[in-house]
Design a protein around this motif. Structure first.
Motif, short mmCIF file in Angstrom:
data_model
loop_
_atom_site.label_atom_id
_atom_site.label_comp_id
_atom_site.label_asym_id
_atom_site.label_seq_id
_atom_site.Cartn_x
_atom_site.Cartn_y
_atom_site.Cartn_z
N ILE A 135 13.74 8.63 -35.52
CA ILE A 135 14.65 8.43 -34.38
C ILE A 135 13.95 7.67 -33.28
CG2 ILE A 135 15.89 9.59 -32.52
CD1 ILE A 135 16.42 11.90 -34.43
N LEU A 136 12.72 8.08 -33.00
CA LEU A 136 12.00 7.45 -31.90
C LEU A 136 11.81 5.96 -32.17
CD1 LEU A 136 9.88 10.03 -30.33
CD2 LEU A 136 9.49 7.71 -29.57
N LEU B 57 15.33 0.36 -25.80
CA LEU B 57 15.16 1.19 -24.62
C LEU B 57 14.59 0.30 -23.51
CD1 LEU B 57 13.50 4.25 -26.37
CD2 LEU B 57 15.89 3.95 -25.75
N ALA B 58 14.99 0.56 -22.28
CA ALA B 58 14.64 -0.35 -21.19
C ALA B 58 13.15 -0.73 -21.18
CB ALA B 58 15.03 0.27 -19.86
N VAL B 59 12.29 0.28 -21.30
CA VAL B 59 10.86 0.00 -21.21
C VAL B 59 10.37 -0.82 -22.39
CG1 VAL B 59 8.61 1.14 -21.32
CG2 VAL B 59 10.36 1.99 -19.75
N ALA C 24 5.67 -6.23 -18.02
CA ALA C 24 6.40 -5.25 -18.83
C ALA C 24 6.07 -5.45 -20.30
CB ALA C 24 7.90 -5.40 -18.60
N GLN D 218 2.88 -3.73 -21.06
CA GLN D 218 3.09 -2.28 -21.09
C GLN D 218 3.86 -1.85 -22.33
OE1 GLN D 218 4.71 -2.49 -17.17
NE2 GLN D 218 2.94 -1.51 -16.22
N THR E 210 2.56 0.53 -25.28
CA THR E 210 3.36 1.69 -25.66
C THR E 210 3.58 1.73 -27.17
OG1 THR E 210 4.47 1.60 -23.54
CG2 THR E 210 5.53 2.91 -25.24
N ILE F 282 2.44 4.54 -29.72
CA ILE F 282 3.38 5.31 -30.53
C ILE F 282 2.93 5.34 -31.99
CG2 ILE F 282 5.74 5.35 -31.49
CD1 ILE F 282 6.79 4.55 -28.77
N PRO G 133 12.16 -1.36 -14.60
CA PRO G 133 11.55 -1.12 -15.91
C PRO G 133 11.39 -2.37 -16.76
CG PRO G 133 13.27 0.49 -15.47
CD PRO G 133 13.31 -0.48 -14.34
N GLY H 297 8.43 -4.45 -15.24
CA GLY H 297 7.10 -3.84 -15.18
C GLY H 297 7.18 -2.48 -14.52
N TRP I 228 18.03 -3.85 -13.49
CA TRP I 228 18.23 -2.88 -12.43
C TRP I 228 16.89 -2.32 -11.99
CZ3 TRP I 228 16.40 1.95 -13.50
CH2 TRP I 228 16.28 2.30 -14.85
#
Ligand code: HEM
Ligand SMILES: [Cu+2]
Lengths: 295, 654
Positions: A18-19, A27-29, A37, A40, A44, A48, A178, A181, A205
């Motif tokens: 799922i992740l 996902l935004a990030v 960003a 990052q 990430t 993961i 997000p 960055g 946003w």
């Protein structure tokens, strides 16, 4: 018991799936639109994968032990031995985490210097400086170079680095967009610096991510990245249409509460300058400043 | 006059608060009525309130912890319910802020802390073969101070208003300018009073462990829980004074408008963040190390094997305790301290993962060549290992400072710390509770119900918290009372609410289990129902108030003295029964604590005359105590022999 253990294993793999599926779902990030960003998000994803590996290894050892050494699988007179430890096992057990941590330390330090500085792709041009200050529960964006100020929305040129100068008229807030960055705090007694850039035109946003009282949830703003031409046009247009920001007007804006988007000519920096004194703990920041002034 | 009473009114009342008020008032009246009807006041005073018996003090901590678990749990479900649907109107912003603030404080300080202190009290003297703690009366005082702090914090809910600036209470938000109710005064003073009690506990248990171990018990023969207790209490003694100072400064900012942390005149909000986390980060290790200790006892008992790598286990705890003071800055990587500082703290933080990883492998290898029986406590431990590992690795993710810019203040962080604290601390506490229940109360909890509880809890946990990792990465910030449908994470929040509901069911199952087993479980279980390994099982059940008729001697045994006695026949009790010296009960400590409570309450509302009166009361109690002679009393040899005979007749194993 057997079913249960398998169940756990399956549900864990399911969760992992799922992740990871979530990541494809943007996902935004993990859907970066700028160099900071991007870095990052890369970190990430690396984390993961690495971390899933560790969790699965622990789980595999656990399941193995449970299958092999359950009492019900052994003869009633089996007496477990007294084992203190073994130098090889313990070396491996300490060695592997040490190696992982050393590896991650290198990545972390490198990322820190990247995220704290002007993005490498955009080093050849001067960053656009924008002062972003928060007041309960609004964002004020001052463009000293352009001589304009907006409330609760932000236009930036794509393909150019933006240097945000963050501070607050009140509780600590955190400036966060997000997709461009990660966040940084805005505080009342010092100015912090955040370098962001958008690679292409687009809409994003941003919000205050740090709890600052009753209105925090609505403390949000819109970000639009334009081409340089569009941005210049917008600036001209503001100068033609918007009213000037007076001290009186600004004090009114600072009153606690929410507001819609607003646009002014001139900035509040002229009569209410940012708290840009030398704060004790900003030694490194000065270093950073020197760093990129030499580029 | 009416102005005087008006200040006690709750500034943001709602139906929920009125219901809570009514139930608290009715509940208290009912309690008083029951105690009076059954003429229990004398019994309560003699046997509990004034007690210096570490076992009874332990049980009072336990009851407090369980009640607070319930209170904090209700808060948690309310938060999840509010967030289950976008733009939900169940709680408004102000109420939500109060709920997450009190949830955080209650869970950490008034649930998890008393729970571990219960284990310190109940277990440490038994594990080291002592009759009591080093300072029995101080132990009673520590409990009552803690309890008064807890009480003061909880009445904020119905008198004057709850704190609403987060359990971290960051300034300047927590200052008068932005937090106008007396809520934050409660925070500052309640934590101060409870914290004094905790500091006393720390001193008491370090002394107990250093000075009162049974003959032959060298440091490296101590049971693993006692080791974890020693280290946790050392951290308490180093960390809590920082909290004391920070709270004192914060109180002054609020009551007398000093400007330590507030805006203007050189006040430094960053200073609060630093002081808070210099205490706050070690605090989480104060909670987790004893939890590790409990899991070590449980895993070796039910793997029927000694703990693998005892020495590396101890050293890893010592390392963790040192490192825990060197990482506090990771809580504000985003405060603009620059790449260099962030790099240092990123590395120190990740370094803690090494000793923690060592412990996980030690538990795994304790299973190796064992003879694993899966009981309820063991099932908690087996669920703990993978779940806690998941929480640990996401902690490493947060420690990557540059990436943390994206996780900080989001649901990802909320998921992470619940992922370590629930499988780590809460599971350990419940595992230990189930494990030691027969030793405390003389009957076992039902195993079928117990195991079902663990499974339901884990399913609820996974459903409740894993979605938060995802919504965090999708941009859901923490402490937001609502979000728009367009944000796109409403489904996952609903899943999370369902998970929280399932977790609540598991807690109700626990309560039901206690009641059911109280009614139905057999009472003739002997003193060692689990076939366990430590000295705490070498005494009778129920435990006589002198613990051991003869002080055990563990010169010939290893860290699992009782196991050695059972398997290899090493002698534990050498010598004869003699007169036993015991401390007297005392009611002064309770009275002293009442003065603290009144003083705290007075300061919350700036009623300085009353505060001065209670200060005089406090000083008078202390003066009285320092002039008093109290030599305790003796239980005579004959009496001890009589009691021991009775146990033998009743067939309590020994
Ligand atoms: C029983 C299941 C639990 C649930 C469903 C739950 C739920 C939550 C939620 C939703 C928040 C986030 C509030 C927000 O940021 O908007 C939160 C915060 C928090 N929780 Fe829990 N929680 C649970 C148990 C616990 C336990 C056992 C502890 C500690 C021992 C704990 C400690 C905290 C703390 C310290 C915070 C931060 C409060 C703050 O932001 O000031 N929680 N919890
Ligand atoms: Cu920390």
């Amino acid at each position: 018991m057997k079913v249960n253990m398998k169940g756990t294993l399956l549900s864990f793999m399911g969760l992992g799936a799922i992740l990871l599926a979530g990541c494809n779902d943007k996902l935004a990030v993990l859907d970066p639109k700028g160099p900071q960003a991007q870095r990052q998000a890369d970190d990430t994803m690396l984390l993961i994968y690495l971390m899933s590996g560790i969790v699965l290894t622990v789980l595999a050892i656990l399941v193995f032990m449970l299958f092999k050494y359950r009492a019900s699988k052994q003869s009633p007179d089996y007496e477990p031995p007294h084992i203190h430890g073994h130098w090889l096992v313990e070396t491996i057990m300490i060695g592997i985490p040490v190696i992982i941590v050393i590896f991650l330390s290198f990545v972390s330090v490198k990322s820190n210097y990247i995220v704290e500085n002007v993005p490498q792709e955009y080093e050849d041009q001067e960053p656009l400086v924008i002062y972003a200050s928060s007041s309960n529960w609004k964002w004020h964006f001052s463009y000293p170079e352009q001589g304009i100020e907006t409330v609760n929305y932000l236009y930036i040129p794509a393909g150019r680095s933006v240097e945000f100068k963050l501070y607050s008229y009140g509780p600590i807030t955190s400036f966060w967009i997000p997709q461009l960055g990660g966040q940084k705090y805005a505080m009342a007694d010092m100015v912090t610096t955040l370098h962001l850039a958008a690679d292409n035109p687009g809409e994003f946003w941003g919000r205050n991510a740090n709890f600052s009282g009753r209105g925090t949830a609505e403390n949000i703003f819109d970000v639009t990245a334009l081409t340089q031409t569009e941005f210049d046009e917008w600036v001209t247009e503001v100068h033609e249409t918007a009213a000037p920001l007076t001290e009186e007007k600004f004090d009114e804006l600072l009153e606690p509460g929410h507001l819609g988007k607003q646009t002014y000519t001139g900035t509040h920096l002229e009569f209410s300058p940012a708290p840009e004194h030398n704060h004790e703990s900003s030694d490194e920041e000065k270093e950073d400043e020197e760093d990129h002034s030499s580029h | 006059m009416s102005e005087f009473f008006a200040q006690f009114a709750v500034p943001h009342p709602s139906t929920l608060i009125y219901i809570a008020m009514a139930s608290i008032v009715l509940g208290s009246i009912a309690l008083v009525a029951i105690v009076t009807y059954f003429k229990l006041w004398g019994y309560l005073w003699r046997e509990w309130i004034t007690t210096v018996d570490h076992k009874k003090i332990g049980i009072m901590y336990l009851i407090t912890a369980l009640v607070m678990l319930f209170r904090g749990g209700v808060d948690a479900v309310m938060m999840r319910l509010q967030l289950a649907i976008p733009e939900n109107g169940f709680l408004d912003a102000q109420h939500y802020n109060e709920v997450f603030t009190t949830h955080g404080v209650v869970m950490i300080l008034f649930m998890a802390m008393p729970f571990i202190t219960f284990f310190f009290n109940f277990l440490v003297p038994l594990q080291i073969g002592a009759r009591d703690v080093a300072f029995p009366r101080l132990n009673n005082l520590a409990f009552w101070l803690f309890f008064m702090g807890m009480g003061l914090f909880n009445i904020s809910f119905i008198v004057g208003g709850s704190p609403d600036s987060g359990w971290t209470s960051y300034f300047p938000l927590a200052d008068n300018e932005f937090s106008t109710s007396v809520g934050t005064n409660y925070y500052m003073l309640a934590l101060q009073i409870a914290g004094l009690g905790t500091l006393m506990t720390g001193i008491n248990f370090i002394t107990t462990i250093m000075k009162m171990r049974a003959p032959g018990m060298t440091l490296f023969k101590m049971p693993m829980f006692t080791w974890s207790a020693l280290i946790a209490n050392l951290i308490i003694v180093f960390a809590f004074p920082v909290l004391t100072v920070a709270l004192a400064m914060g109180t002054m900012d609020r009551l007398w408008d000093t400007k330590f942390f507030a805006i203007g005149d050189g006040g430094m909000d960053m200073l609060w963040a630093n002081l808070f986390w210099v205490w706050g980060h070690p605090e989480v290790y104060i909670l987790i190390l004893p939890a590790f200790g409990i899991f070590s006892e449980v895993i070796s008992t039910f793997a029927r094997r000694n703990l693998y790598g005892y020495t590396s286990m101890v050293w890893s705890m010592i390392l963790i305790s040192v490192f825990s003071f060197a990482v506090w800055t990771h809580h504000f990587f985003t405060m603009g301290q620059g790449a260099f500082t962030n790099s240092i703290f990123s590395i120190t933080t990740m370094a803690i993962a090494i000793p923690t990883g060592v412990k996980i492998f030690n538990w795994l290898f304790t299973l190796y060549k064992g003879k694993i029986v899966i009981t309820t406590p063991m099932l908690y431990a087996l669920h703990f290992i993978p779940l806690f590992t998941l929480g640990g690795v996401t902690g490493v993710m947060l420690a990557m400072s540059a990436a943390d810019y994206q996780y900080h203040n989001t649901m990802f962080l909320v998921a992470h710390f619940h992922n370590v604290i629930i499988p780590g601390v809460v599971y350990a506490m419940l595992a230990g509770l189930t494990f030691y229940w027969p030793k405390m109360f003389g009957f076992m909890l039902n195993e079928r119900l117990g195991k079902a509880t663990v499974w339901v809890m884990s399913i609820g946990f996974v459903l409740s918290f894993i979605p938060m990792y995802i919504t965090g990465l999708d941009g859901q910030a923490r402490r937001m009372y609502t979000y728009s449908d367009a944000a796109g994470f409403s489904t996952l929040n609903m899943v999370s609410f369902v998970g929280a509901g399932i977790m609540s069911v598991s807690f109700l199952m626990l309560v039901w289990n206690i009641w059911y087993s109280f009614k139905n479980s057999p009472r003739d279980i002997g003193s060692d129902p689990w076939d366990a390994r430590g000295l705490e099982w070498a005494t009778h059940t129920p435990i006589p108030h002198y613990n051991f008729a003869i002080t055990p001697d563990v010169t010939d045994s290893n860290s699992e003295a009782f196991w050695d006695y059972k398997k290899n026949g090493t002698k534990l009790f050498k010598g004869e029964i003699q007169d036993i010296h015991m401390p007297n009960n005392s009611g002064q400590t309770f009275i002293l604590s009442i003065f603290f409570f009144i003083g705290g309450f007075a300061l919350v509302f700036s009623m300085f005359t009353l505060a001065i009166i209670s200060l005089i009361g406090i000083l008078a109690c202390m003066g009285y105590r320092s002039l008093e002679d109290d030599h305790g009393y003796h239980i005579h040899k004959e009496e001890v022999e009589l009691i021991e005979k009775k146990y033998e007749k009743e067939g309590g194993a020994k």
